[in-house]
Design a protein around this motif. Structure first.
Motif, PDB file in Angstrom:
ATOM      1  N   ILE A  52      10.254  -4.381  -4.270  1.00 37.78           N
ATOM      2  CA  ILE A  52       9.859  -5.075  -2.962  1.00 37.78           C
ATOM      3  C   ILE A  52      10.515  -6.468  -3.231  1.00 37.78           C
ATOM      4  CG2 ILE A  52       7.926  -6.179  -1.732  1.00 37.78           C
ATOM      5  CD1 ILE A  52       6.235  -3.443  -2.577  1.00 37.78           C
ATOM      6  N   LEU A  58       7.130  -6.605   3.308  1.00 38.94           N
ATOM      7  CA  LEU A  58       6.072  -6.562   2.394  1.00 38.94           C
ATOM      8  C   LEU A  58       5.780  -7.797   1.616  1.00 38.94           C
ATOM      9  CD1 LEU A  58       3.932  -4.462   2.683  1.00 38.94           C
ATOM     10  CD2 LEU A  58       4.922  -3.027   0.931  1.00 38.94           C
ATOM     11  N   PHE A  59       7.004  -8.301   1.162  1.00 39.28           N
ATOM     12  CA  PHE A  59       7.090  -9.290   0.135  1.00 39.28           C
ATOM     13  C   PHE A  59       6.145 -10.444   0.687  1.00 39.28           C
ATOM     14  CE2 PHE A  59       9.006 -10.908  -3.488  1.00 39.28           C
ATOM     15  CZ  PHE A  59       9.075 -12.264  -3.372  1.00 39.28           C
ATOM     16  N   ALA A  61       3.509 -10.457   2.779  1.00 39.23           N
ATOM     17  CA  ALA A  61       2.191 -10.161   3.202  1.00 39.23           C
ATOM     18  C   ALA A  61       1.260 -11.184   2.886  1.00 39.23           C
ATOM     19  CB  ALA A  61       1.722  -8.728   2.435  1.00 39.23           C
ATOM     20  N   ARG A  62       0.267 -11.535   3.690  1.00 44.27           N
ATOM     21  CA  ARG A  62      -0.615 -12.652   3.686  1.00 44.27           C
ATOM     22  C   ARG A  62      -1.786 -12.160   2.908  1.00 44.27           C
ATOM     23  NH1 ARG A  62       3.008 -15.290   5.516  1.00 44.27           N
ATOM     24  NH2 ARG A  62       2.870 -16.606   7.458  1.00 44.27           N
ATOM     25  N   PRO A  63      -2.290 -13.104   1.817  1.00 40.70           N
ATOM     26  CA  PRO A  63      -3.573 -12.753   1.316  1.00 40.70           C
ATOM     27  C   PRO A  63      -4.587 -13.122   2.179  1.00 40.70           C
ATOM     28  CG  PRO A  63      -2.722 -14.934   0.704  1.00 40.70           C
ATOM     29  CD  PRO A  63      -1.653 -14.464   1.494  1.00 40.70           C
ATOM     30  N   SER A  66     -10.049  -8.663   3.314  1.00 47.23           N
ATOM     31  CA  SER A  66      -9.499  -7.367   3.056  1.00 47.23           C
ATOM     32  C   SER A  66      -9.019  -6.661   4.227  1.00 47.23           C
ATOM     33  CB  SER A  66     -10.433  -6.380   2.362  1.00 47.23           C
ATOM     34  OG  SER A  66     -11.507  -6.461   2.892  1.00 47.23           O
ATOM     35  N   PHE A  69      -5.335  -6.561   4.731  1.00 44.31           N
ATOM     36  CA  PHE A  69      -4.598  -5.915   3.819  1.00 44.31           C
ATOM     37  C   PHE A  69      -4.797  -4.092   4.348  1.00 44.31           C
ATOM     38  CE2 PHE A  69      -2.638  -8.121   0.819  1.00 44.31           C
ATOM     39  CZ  PHE A  69      -3.432  -9.110   0.132  1.00 44.31           C
ATOM     40  N   ASP A  76      -2.464  -2.000  -3.868  1.00 42.16           N
ATOM     41  CA  ASP A  76      -1.763  -2.396  -5.309  1.00 42.16           C
ATOM     42  C   ASP A  76      -0.577  -2.013  -5.792  1.00 42.16           C
ATOM     43  OD1 ASP A  76      -5.088  -2.334  -7.085  1.00 42.16           O
ATOM     44  OD2 ASP A  76      -4.345  -3.383  -5.492  1.00 42.16           O
ATOM     45  N   PRO A  77       0.485  -2.400  -4.938  1.00 37.45           N
ATOM     46  CA  PRO A  77       1.717  -1.708  -5.294  1.00 37.45           C
ATOM     47  C   PRO A  77       2.599  -2.428  -6.388  1.00 37.45           C
ATOM     48  CG  PRO A  77       1.969  -3.285  -3.201  1.00 37.45           C
ATOM     49  CD  PRO A  77       0.622  -2.907  -3.654  1.00 37.45           C
ATOM     50  N   PHE A  78       2.081  -2.208  -7.617  1.00 38.35           N
ATOM     51  CA  PHE A  78       2.415  -3.128  -8.921  1.00 38.35           C
ATOM     52  C   PHE A  78       3.656  -2.337  -9.176  1.00 38.35           C
ATOM     53  CE2 PHE A  78      -0.873  -5.964 -10.334  1.00 38.35           C
ATOM     54  CZ  PHE A  78      -1.928  -5.336  -9.917  1.00 38.35           C
ATOM     55  N   PHE A  81       7.402  -3.961  -8.281  1.00 41.45           N
ATOM     56  CA  PHE A  81       7.890  -5.151  -8.786  1.00 41.45           C
ATOM     57  C   PHE A  81       8.168  -4.836 -10.251  1.00 41.45           C
ATOM     58  CE2 PHE A  81       6.835  -7.918  -5.258  1.00 41.45           C
ATOM     59  CZ  PHE A  81       5.627  -7.207  -4.726  1.00 41.45           C
ATOM     60  N   TRP A  83       8.335  -6.228 -13.609  1.00 46.20           N
ATOM     61  CA  TRP A  83       7.348  -7.243 -14.459  1.00 46.20           C
ATOM     62  C   TRP A  83       8.322  -7.687 -15.605  1.00 46.20           C
ATOM     63  CZ3 TRP A  83       4.289  -9.361 -10.879  1.00 46.20           C
ATOM     64  CH2 TRP A  83       3.781  -8.449  -9.980  1.00 46.20           C
TER      65      TRP A  83
END
Lengths: 287, 245
Positions: A52, A58-59, A61-63, A66, A69, A76-78, A81, A83
């Motif tokens: 992403i 999607l990058f 996406a606002r916080p 929920s 969301f 949780d698309p960890f 990315f 890391w």
């Protein structure tokens, strides 16, 4: 090319070490493909990875609450990315293939699968991709494909290297859900030492793995940890980690704002019987 | 762990009804409708968070901690702060029964208690919350701590002549900065950052209300005015109403 279009993949039942693992249907793969782009702009351009990036909606996406969301297709698309710890691990394996060549590897918390894929490229005999998020395992399958590492029936078609996908939480268990002669010889842990709690679990597990963990003299595993230096230093002592290599990643590769670089380390836990010169210990035999 | 160089900043964040929502008074006039209504971080607090993060990026600050006093959902507000670049967060959870009666006097006492243990060099708060417009917490906090205060700040920078010495309380005004939007990788990173929970009891602060809300009403509907064509007409109308002789 060997790339399989996601919509061509059908449901299959795959048996892994007595666990039934159902490959997720084409819908998830389609969603992953829709929200990521194939990217080589990272510390290991040898690997193409579906990530992403700022090109993806999607990058941004606002916080917030929920409810906003719930529009996100993934929780949780960890895996979306790459890391920094994983980047350092993968870089280290590509530059030092001897660490994994011919050995059985497990990539813990594999996310996009980069570290395990690097291990395959470096000549590992087998890789277990382990992540509690099923979507991460799907993303990993996709990433294997785009790197010409298509697999069928638990093996890379082109090379015969074995691959497995496990979604159980294996942290704490040694050996992790394997029969004795399938026990991993190298454990890759990228970006998981992020808190006291997480580090405590991992440190204890790493020590267990490094000691062999079984009464009948089964081989100890080498644990390789990748994490930003500032993070890992806090836990290095507890897990008996020593610094193998230090890399400087540009801040954008670390998803940090502002200019500059960050230090990321690859650490190893040496088994207790290790030669103090730091030479790689002999692989033990398993009764 | 190696101590961070630079100031330690504590930033207050309040969860409020989103600025864009049309607020409705409850039928029993005891308050406004909050159930199912979109909430977000108080805009002035976003500015405070942004300022703290910028000070970290400029290496003026070593550590930035966010704190929120509120219901369980305040954790989401704190995750937003973490996603903007705050290092760790503290949530002082207020039971629902006491939430509606919470006043700046209580919040400032809770913050003061936390300041005793956290020992920040600088506390940055939004100048006021957009739900109650009290504009009191920062000032009260400074008084409780006996710290200098700089309210409605439109710029914060270190200077040769020390106008406000640290430790100090600063409240942020609109022109201080424009807050950043957090990107998804930062939102993901924020999920792993530490978020500690505490209760008012643990902090030894009594939440007894000092005020009682009698009723909440909509502002009165503005009556239409009348337009006149000339000055003579205007004078005539004013005479009619007995406003001029």
């Amino acid at each position: 090319t060997n790339f399989q279009h996601p919509f061509a993949i059908t449901n299959k039942l795959v048996q892994l070490n007595g666990h039934l693992c159902r490959q997720l249907c084409s819908q998830t793969l389609g969603l992953i493909a829709a929200h990521t782009v194939v990217c080589r702009e990272h510390f290991t351009p040898e690997l193409a990875l579906r990530l992403i990036t700022p090109e993806c909606s999607l990058f941004y996406a606002r916080p917030g609450e929920s409810s906003s969301f719930s529009e996100l297709p993934f929780s949780d698309p960890f895996w979306g990315f790459y890391w920094p710890g994983g980047q350092a691990l993968a870089r280290h394996l590509l530059d030092n293939p001897g660490r994994v060549r011919g050995r059985r590897v497990i990539d813990v918390g594999c996310g996009c699968g980069a570290a395990g894929i690097a291990a395959l490229m470096a000549g590992a005999a087998s890789v277990i991709f382990n992540d509690i998020d099923q979507v991460a395992l799907e993303a990993t399958r996709l990433n294997l494909s785009i790197n010409q590492l298509d697999h069928a029936d638990g093996a890379i078609a082109a090379t015969g290297q074995r691959v497995q996908f496990v979604s159980d939480d294996l942290i704490g268990q040694w050996p992790p859900l394997c029969t004795a002669n399938e026990q991993p010889q190298v454990m890759l842990i990228g970006d998981l030492f992020y808190s006291e709690e997480a580090a405590a679990r991992l440190a204890d597990w790493a020590l267990k793995a490094a000691a062999g963990g079984r009464p009948r003299g089964s081989a100890a595993a080498e644990v390789l940890v990748g994490d930003p230096v500032l993070v890992a230093t806090i836990f290095a002592e507890r897990a008996n980690l020593r610094l193998l290599a230090r890399y400087c990643l540009p801040s954008e590769f670390m998803y940090e704002a502002g200019p500059g670089t960050g230090a990321v380390g690859v650490y190893a836990t040496m088994p207790k019987a290790a030669d103090t010169n730091g030479a790689r210990p002999e692989l033990g035999t398993i009764d | 762990m190696a101590a961070s160089k630079g100031l330690k900043i504590l930033v207050g964040c309040k969860r409020v009804i989103d600025y864009a929502v049309k607020v409705r008074v409850k039928p029993d006039r005891s308050g406004v409708v909050t159930e199912g209504v979109k909430h977000s971080m108080n805009p002035f607090d976003e500015i405070a968070v942004e300022e703290a993060v910028r000070m970290k990026e400029k290496k003026l600050a070593g550590e930035a901690v966010a704190i929120s006093v509120g219901p369980p959902q305040s954790q989401e507000t704190l995750r937003t702060a973490l996603a903007m670049g705050i290092d760790r967060a503290i949530h002082v959870e207020i039971p629902l029964a006491q939430l509606e009666k919470l006043q700046p006097i209580h919040v400032s006492k809770l913050l003061a208690k936390v300041c005793e243990s956290e020992k920040p060099d600088l506390v940055i708060l939004g100048k006021q919350a957009i739900d109650d417009d009290c504009n009191q917490t920062g000032q009260m906090l400074a008084a409780l701590l006996d710290w200098p205060q700089a309210t409605f700040a439109s710029k914060i920078e270190p200077s040769q002549t020390i106008d406000v010495s640290v430790p100090a309380v600063v409240t942020s005004d609109l022109r201080l900065n424009e807050p950043r939007y957090a990107t998804l990788p930062n939102i993901m990173k924020a999920k792993k950052k530490p978020l500690a929970k505490m209760s008012p009891d643990q902090l030894g602060v009594d939440l007894q209300p000092r005020q009682e809300v009698i009723s909440v009403e909509d502002p009165p509907v503005r009556k239409a005015g009348a337009k006149v064509e000339s000055v003579e007409d205007l004078v005539g109308k004013l005479r009619e109403k007995g406003l001029v002789k």
